[in-house]
Enzyme design. Structure first.
Site, PDB file in Angstrom:
ATOM      1  N   CYS A 132      47.538  49.181  38.267  1.00  0.00           N
ATOM      2  CA  CYS A 132      46.578  50.013  38.031  1.00  0.00           C
ATOM      3  C   CYS A 132      46.428  50.975  38.936  1.00  0.00           C
ATOM      4  CB  CYS A 132      45.228  49.153  38.306  1.00  0.00           C
ATOM      5  SG  CYS A 132      43.771  50.105  38.409  1.00  0.00           S
ATOM      6  N   ASP A 139      50.008  39.078  43.637  1.00  0.00           N
ATOM      7  CA  ASP A 139      49.900  40.544  44.078  1.00  0.00           C
ATOM      8  C   ASP A 139      51.119  40.930  44.781  1.00  0.00           C
ATOM      9  OD1 ASP A 139      48.457  42.761  45.441  1.00  0.00           O
ATOM     10  OD2 ASP A 139      48.518  41.467  47.254  1.00  0.00           O
ATOM     11  N   ARG A 140      51.087  42.121  44.893  1.00  0.00           N
ATOM     12  CA  ARG A 140      52.506  42.629  45.612  1.00  0.00           C
ATOM     13  C   ARG A 140      52.510  42.990  47.071  1.00  0.00           C
ATOM     14  NH1 ARG A 140      54.669  48.789  44.632  1.00  0.00           N
ATOM     15  NH2 ARG A 140      53.696  49.239  46.494  1.00  0.00           N
ATOM     16  N   ASP A 141      51.757  44.061  47.693  1.00  0.00           N
ATOM     17  CA  ASP A 141      51.549  44.497  48.885  1.00  0.00           C
ATOM     18  C   ASP A 141      50.763  43.377  49.670  1.00  0.00           C
ATOM     19  OD1 ASP A 141      52.798  47.023  48.033  1.00  0.00           O
ATOM     20  OD2 ASP A 141      50.879  47.695  47.736  1.00  0.00           O
ATOM     21  N   THR A 146      49.244  44.733  40.637  1.00  0.00           N
ATOM     22  CA  THR A 146      48.935  45.448  41.744  1.00  0.00           C
ATOM     23  C   THR A 146      48.003  46.802  41.495  1.00  0.00           C
ATOM     24  OG1 THR A 146      50.244  46.353  43.691  1.00  0.00           O
ATOM     25  CG2 THR A 146      51.211  46.582  41.476  1.00  0.00           C
ATOM     26  N   ASN A 147      46.919  46.906  42.600  1.00  0.00           N
ATOM     27  CA  ASN A 147      46.351  47.882  42.237  1.00  0.00           C
ATOM     28  C   ASN A 147      46.878  48.988  43.227  1.00  0.00           C
ATOM     29  OD1 ASN A 147      44.191  46.453  41.208  1.00  0.00           O
ATOM     30  ND2 ASN A 147      42.738  46.373  42.858  1.00  0.00           N
ATOM     31  N   ASP A 153      46.568  38.336  48.904  1.00  0.00           N
ATOM     32  CA  ASP A 153      46.050  38.314  50.125  1.00  0.00           C
ATOM     33  C   ASP A 153      44.551  39.023  50.359  1.00  0.00           C
ATOM     34  OD1 ASP A 153      47.160  40.802  49.563  1.00  0.00           O
ATOM     35  OD2 ASP A 153      47.157  41.346  51.737  1.00  0.00           O
ATOM     36  N   LYS A 185      41.906  45.123  39.975  1.00  0.00           N
ATOM     37  CA  LYS A 185      41.302  43.789  40.234  1.00  0.00           C
ATOM     38  C   LYS A 185      40.192  44.205  41.049  1.00  0.00           C
ATOM     39  CE  LYS A 185      45.601  43.269  42.244  1.00  0.00           C
ATOM     40  NZ  LYS A 185      46.440  42.482  43.013  1.00  0.00           N
ATOM     41  N   CYS A 214      38.153  51.838  35.496  1.00  0.00           N
ATOM     42  CA  CYS A 214      38.636  51.174  34.444  1.00  0.00           C
ATOM     43  C   CYS A 214      38.323  49.691  34.282  1.00  0.00           C
ATOM     44  CB  CYS A 214      40.344  51.375  34.869  1.00  0.00           C
ATOM     45  SG  CYS A 214      40.550  50.563  36.190  1.00  0.00           S
TER      46      CYS A 214
HETATM   47 MG   LIG Z   1      47.746  42.843  48.669  1.00  0.00          MG
HETATM   48 ZN   LIG Z   2      42.851  50.595  36.149  1.00  0.00          ZN
END
Ligand SMILES: [Mg+2]
Ligand SMILES: [Zn+2]
Length: 184
Positions: free
Chosen positions: A99, A15-17, A60-61, A136, A110, A106
């Site tokens: 995403c 994940d990113r953030d 990452t969303n 996280d 995630k 879609c």
């Molecule tokens: Mg996160």
């Molecule tokens: Zn998407």
């Protein structure tokens, strides 16, 4: 000697953030490069994964795009800054997949599988089988569990959340657990 929990050649999905860089406050988004701050130990952890060697793919969303809070260009600038900060500490990423969609619109947001499947198609060497997902959020755990990945949840789980394979305070601890079979 026993082998690491993540085998050489496997893929680490991150994940990113809140995993690599500081999250924006709840309900907000990282929309400009100036807001990107690496979490302590994140770059070193990614570099350790690369040495395994593992593919390292960020999934990452970024619903802030669907909400009009930022553009694809804004996101690209944020991701470029993230890479720049990582590279300054000797780490790199094989890909950052995102995403941009609204919830329920879609199969890539995630916990959907879309970004993972896209990684298999588009990122050389990336594969779901035998991989791990570190993040996280409960969505990270759900996505990874559905695909049979080893899942590591950073921070706290809420009551009722699906159980990850392992819980760790941060990315550094998560990667130590994946790479060091002796780690508790
Ligand atoms: Mg996160
Ligand atoms: Zn998407």
């Amino acid at each position: 000697m026993t082998s690491p929990r993540l085998a050489p050649g496997a893929t680490a999905f991150l994940d990113r953030d809140g995993t690599i860089n500081e999250s924006a406050p709840e309900g907000e988004y990282i929309v400009s490069p100036a807001e990107v701050r690496l979490l302590p130990g994140a770059a070193a952890a990614i570099a350790a994964l690369e040495r395994l060697p593992a593919r390292v793919v960020v999934v990452t969303n970024q619903r802030g795009i669907a909400l009009g809070r930022m553009s694809e260009e804004d996101l690209a600038a944020v991701n470029a800054r993230l890479l720049e900060l990582l590279e300054a500490e000797g780490a790199s990423l094989d890909a950052i997949l995102h995403c941009p969609h609204e919830k329920g619109a879609c199969d890539c947001r995630k916990p959907g599988p879309g970004m993972f499947e896209r990684a298999e198609r588009e990122v050389p060497g990336a594969r779901i089988e035998g991989g791990a997902m570190i993040g996280d959020s409960v969505l990270d755990v759900e996505a990874g569990n559905r695909l049979g990945l080893t899942t590591v949840r950073l921070g706290e789980s809420a009551p009722g959340d699906p159980a990850p394979t392992h819980q760790a305070p941060d990315l550094r601890a998560a990667v130590s657990w994946l790479l060091d079979p002796a780690a508790a």
